[in-house]
Design a protein around this motif. Sequence first.
Motif: not given
Length: 392
Positions: A69-70, A360-361, A363-366, A370
Amino acid sequence: MKKTLFVCFLSLLFSLSACVKSGETTNSSSFTESSTTHSSSQTSTTKSSVVESTQTETDWIQEKITTMTLAEKVGQLFLARFPGEQALNDSQTYNLGGFILFGTDVVNENKDSLIEKIQNLQAEQKIPLFFASDEEGGTVTRISMNPNLVEARFLSPQAIYQEQGWEGIAQDTQEKAAILADLGFQFGMFPVADVATNPQAFIYERTIGLDVIGTNTFVKTVVKSLKETGVASTLKHFPGYGDNLDSHVEIVTDTRSLTELEEDALPPFQAGIEAGADSILVSHNIITSLDATQPASISPTVIQFLREELQFEGVIMTDDLDMAGMTDFTSQEAAALSALKAGNDLVLSSHYASQIPVIIQAVEQNDYPEIDLNQAVYRVLKLKAELGLLKE
């Protein structure tokens, strides 16, 4: 580098032998010379074996990364300050890559209790943890301060060298590694690759105390002695302290020119890399000839220099992000993200609980791609595999 590759390409069109000769030249470091030669048949066989081995290793580690997982991937990039009784909970909650222990963490332990503690923690992990301890010897040692763990305190490299020369350094390294491995540690966080000949310099007592040539030999001796011991080598503090001040209490600004660094600071790191160093720790010093605005530990320019100019492919880690002065450049919450975006693979930190959600945030927002995260995770897992922690 591009020019060299272009020349090699042109040479290939005319003569394969000319290209081979050119390739030998380009692979030579600007800091060291290589005189080893092999027959063409031996070279071909060796290259084939290496490619096959590397491909197999890449396949299963990359496959493992795709199943993570991330949160698991981000957590692996933290070598966290040992949190005492919270160790099991935190290691699982934050999927930590490992722990670094200090003197206060082992002061009440004996061999059996420390081994049991580490083994119990490892038994509960989905991915085994790194365990680290600063064991340079002399003024910087943790476990050997406790006579219940080590009979005699680890001596400084200078003291050993003065009494026993390079054979003593090699023997001490192997003995120290055996003790660490027996207790369950994979990192001793040494050797110190800084060149310092001024006894008044902050870093001097932690170095071999010799000039650049002597420091080269010291670093190569230690790195080679650590090979096959189960304990990783860590060259520090890139790109070299020199005779500067203490970055534990303030950010140091190093004004040496790039030429000066290439002559007196970088060669021991190059020597260690060529000897097979597993990891390199980057200082918080500002190196004006490389990046005049940011500490080396969070500077993309410095990390890129280490990757491209010194061609280091192993794990790059930060110095402790809790050191004074970093708040002038980044908040504590954003410090780990800044370090990873700069190109580090492993973050030394006590504030992982607040730093991991930020990453984590991102990565999620690029904001932190990733693909870059996966590259760092790959290097960390690859080292764990090489040290016997992770198996296919």
